[in-house]
Design a protein around this motif. Structure first.
Motif, PDB file in Angstrom:
ATOM      1  N   ALA A  84     -43.317  -4.884  46.062  1.00 36.28           N
ATOM      2  CA  ALA A  84     -42.242  -5.093  45.082  1.00 36.28           C
ATOM      3  C   ALA A  84     -42.792  -5.671  43.781  1.00 36.28           C
ATOM      4  N   ARG A  85     -43.685  -6.635  43.899  1.00 37.55           N
ATOM      5  CA  ARG A  85     -44.275  -7.236  42.689  1.00 37.55           C
ATOM      6  C   ARG A  85     -45.159  -6.235  41.958  1.00 37.55           C
ATOM      7  N   GLN A  86     -45.911  -5.449  42.710  1.00 37.89           N
ATOM      8  CA  GLN A  86     -46.828  -4.494  42.088  1.00 37.89           C
ATOM      9  C   GLN A  86     -46.088  -3.420  41.294  1.00 37.89           C
ATOM     10  N   ILE A  87     -44.884  -3.071  41.711  1.00 42.91           N
ATOM     11  CA  ILE A  87     -44.127  -2.035  40.994  1.00 42.91           C
ATOM     12  C   ILE A  87     -43.153  -2.620  39.975  1.00 42.91           C
ATOM     13  N   GLY A  88     -43.164  -3.938  39.801  1.00 38.71           N
ATOM     14  CA  GLY A  88     -42.309  -4.562  38.789  1.00 38.71           C
ATOM     15  C   GLY A  88     -40.861  -4.727  39.171  1.00 38.71           C
ATOM     16  N   LEU A  89     -40.588  -4.784  40.473  1.00 40.61           N
ATOM     17  CA  LEU A  89     -39.209  -4.879  40.946  1.00 40.61           C
ATOM     18  C   LEU A  89     -38.487  -6.181  40.553  1.00 40.61           C
ATOM     19  N   PRO A  90     -39.156  -7.348  40.533  1.00 37.69           N
ATOM     20  CA  PRO A  90     -38.417  -8.598  40.276  1.00 37.69           C
ATOM     21  C   PRO A  90     -37.567  -8.594  39.014  1.00 37.69           C
ATOM     22  N   ASP A  91     -37.995  -7.892  37.982  1.00 35.38           N
ATOM     23  CA  ASP A  91     -37.259  -7.891  36.715  1.00 35.38           C
ATOM     24  C   ASP A  91     -35.923  -7.156  36.795  1.00 35.38           C
ATOM     25  N   HIS A  92     -35.701  -6.410  37.858  1.00 35.67           N
ATOM     26  CA  HIS A  92     -34.536  -5.529  37.906  1.00 35.67           C
ATOM     27  C   HIS A  92     -33.534  -5.879  39.005  1.00 35.67           C
ATOM     28  N   ILE A  93     -33.767  -6.990  39.724  1.00 36.12           N
ATOM     29  CA  ILE A  93     -32.833  -7.392  40.767  1.00 36.12           C
ATOM     30  C   ILE A  93     -31.635  -8.102  40.145  1.00 36.12           C
ATOM     31  N   ARG A  94     -30.449  -7.735  40.572  1.00 38.42           N
ATOM     32  CA  ARG A  94     -29.233  -8.416  40.094  1.00 38.42           C
ATOM     33  C   ARG A  94     -28.948  -9.602  41.018  1.00 38.42           C
ATOM     34  N   LEU A  95     -29.143 -10.804  40.467  1.00 37.18           N
ATOM     35  CA  LEU A  95     -28.953 -12.039  41.213  1.00 37.18           C
ATOM     36  C   LEU A  95     -27.895 -12.902  40.537  1.00 37.18           C
ATOM     37  N   GLY A  96     -27.182 -13.688  41.323  1.00 35.77           N
ATOM     38  CA  GLY A  96     -26.302 -14.694  40.755  1.00 35.77           C
ATOM     39  C   GLY A  96     -27.132 -15.754  40.039  1.00 35.77           C
ATOM     40  N   LYS A  97     -26.513 -16.471  39.115  1.00 36.95           N
ATOM     41  CA  LYS A  97     -27.247 -17.448  38.313  1.00 36.95           C
ATOM     42  C   LYS A  97     -27.954 -18.480  39.172  1.00 36.95           C
ATOM     43  N   GLN A  98     -27.250 -19.030  40.159  1.00 46.49           N
ATOM     44  CA  GLN A  98     -27.856 -20.060  40.993  1.00 46.49           C
ATOM     45  C   GLN A  98     -29.047 -19.513  41.759  1.00 46.49           C
ATOM     46  N   ALA A  99     -28.904 -18.319  42.321  1.00 53.98           N
ATOM     47  CA  ALA A  99     -29.995 -17.714  43.080  1.00 53.98           C
ATOM     48  C   ALA A  99     -31.199 -17.443  42.179  1.00 53.98           C
ATOM     49  N   ARG A 100     -30.958 -17.000  40.945  1.00 58.14           N
ATOM     50  CA  ARG A 100     -32.057 -16.757  40.018  1.00 58.14           C
ATOM     51  C   ARG A 100     -32.717 -18.075  39.620  1.00 58.14           C
ATOM     52  N   ASP A 101     -31.889 -19.083  39.336  1.00 58.89           N
ATOM     53  CA  ASP A 101     -32.439 -20.394  38.971  1.00 58.89           C
ATOM     54  C   ASP A 101     -33.259 -20.993  40.113  1.00 58.89           C
ATOM     55  N   ASP A 102     -32.889 -20.654  41.344  1.00 60.78           N
ATOM     56  CA  ASP A 102     -33.603 -21.157  42.518  1.00 60.78           C
ATOM     57  C   ASP A 102     -34.861 -20.348  42.843  1.00 60.78           C
ATOM     58  N   GLY A 103     -35.185 -19.373  41.987  1.00 61.93           N
ATOM     59  CA  GLY A 103     -36.403 -18.579  42.192  1.00 61.93           C
ATOM     60  C   GLY A 103     -36.214 -17.366  43.073  1.00 61.93           C
ATOM     61  N   GLY A 104     -34.979 -16.883  43.203  1.00 57.76           N
ATOM     62  CA  GLY A 104     -34.706 -15.746  44.072  1.00 57.76           C
ATOM     63  C   GLY A 104     -35.495 -14.500  43.718  1.00 57.76           C
ATOM     64  N   ALA A 105     -35.778 -14.309  42.435  1.00 56.15           N
ATOM     65  CA  ALA A 105     -36.497 -13.108  42.009  1.00 56.15           C
ATOM     66  C   ALA A 105     -37.950 -13.115  42.466  1.00 56.15           C
ATOM     67  N   GLU A 106     -38.426 -14.258  42.967  1.00 55.78           N
ATOM     68  CA  GLU A 106     -39.797 -14.347  43.469  1.00 55.78           C
ATOM     69  C   GLU A 106     -39.845 -14.644  44.965  1.00 55.78           C
ATOM     70  N   SER A 107     -38.688 -14.618  45.613  1.00 55.08           N
ATOM     71  CA  SER A 107     -38.625 -14.877  47.055  1.00 55.08           C
ATOM     72  C   SER A 107     -39.161 -13.678  47.832  1.00 55.08           C
ATOM     73  N   ASP A 108     -40.107 -13.923  48.741  1.00 51.98           N
ATOM     74  CA  ASP A 108     -40.624 -12.834  49.565  1.00 51.98           C
ATOM     75  C   ASP A 108     -39.510 -12.161  50.358  1.00 51.98           C
ATOM     76  N   ASN A 109     -38.579 -12.955  50.868  1.00 51.32           N
ATOM     77  CA  ASN A 109     -37.495 -12.383  51.667  1.00 51.32           C
ATOM     78  C   ASN A 109     -36.637 -11.437  50.839  1.00 51.32           C
TER      79      ASN A 109
END
Length: 220
Positions: A84-109
């Motif tokens: 996911a990181r190699q293809i640039g996926l983190p920039d395109h995930i739609r997350l709620g504000k709290q989840a994004r602030d908590d680092g959700g875009a970098e969560s392995d899960n």
């Protein structure tokens, strides 16, 4: 579909005919949308497993246990997140504000789940063959590496059990024979509802290792 995501998908060779399914694939439950990626992730997980198994069978002549060990490594949560990181996926995930602030875009899960949901969306819209080709393209750097090769047998067995929704392996010393300077340990390893194997070595650690290796060769 927002323009940045459409351009990113095009870079992966995906030209959506149905924007909604890809939006769903990129949407985390925290975003508050009516549909999120979970159902697509369930499907994509199976498509990924079959595609990698097919690829391993095609490229390797190893025994079943060896192939299973590599399969488990290549479809693990950590590997999916790496892809996911190699293809640039983190920039395109739609997350709620709290989840994004908590680092959700970098969560392995989360990353592992979303890359599988993307494969599920691709399977629904484009079919198995094109999705398999996508997997081979984005997994190629990892497939060409040593992921899952030469792993310690006990670690490999632990991963196999987890990947197949089995209870963890249990090790037990069956016998100890001989004097201290030339002792021989026989260890049994068991996984409930699968089976058991035994092995003998000059110390407990080596006997456990040999028993785990024998179990993988027999059952995995």
């Amino acid at each position: 579909m927002w323009p940045e995501a459409r351009e990113w998908l095009a870079g992966l060779g995906i030209k959506p005919q149905d924007d909604a399914i890809y939006v769903e694939a990129l949407t985390h439950g925290s975003f508050g949308a009516k549909r999120d990626y979970e159902r697509l992730e369930f499907l994509g997980d199976r498509v990924l497993g079959l595609s990698i198994a097919d690829w391993l069978y095609e490229r390797n002549s190893g025994q079943e246990g060896t192939l299973s060990q590599r399969l488990n490594a290549l479809v693990s949560r950590q590997t999916c997140a790496l892809v996911a990181r190699q293809i640039g996926l983190p920039d395109h995930i739609r997350l709620g504000k709290q989840a994004r602030d908590d680092g959700g875009a970098e969560s392995d899960n989360i990353l592992g789940d979303v890359v599988e949901s993307l494969l599920g969306a691709s399977f629904i819209e484009r079919g198995f063959n094109q999705t398999r080709d996508l997997i081979r393209d984005i997994w190629e750097p990892i497939m060409s590496s040593d992921a899952g090769v030469s792993k310690h047998p006990k670690s490999a067995l632990q991963e196999w059990a987890a990947g197949n929704e089995r209870k963890p392996p249990e090790y037990e010393i069956i016998t100890r024979r001989g004097p201290d300077h030339a002792a021989q340990f026989t260890v049994r390893v068991a996984i409930k509802n699968v089976g058991t194997t035994e092995a003998t070595a000059s110390n407990k650690r080596e006997a456990e290792k040999a028993a785990a290796k024998a179990f993988m060769e027999k059952y995995a």
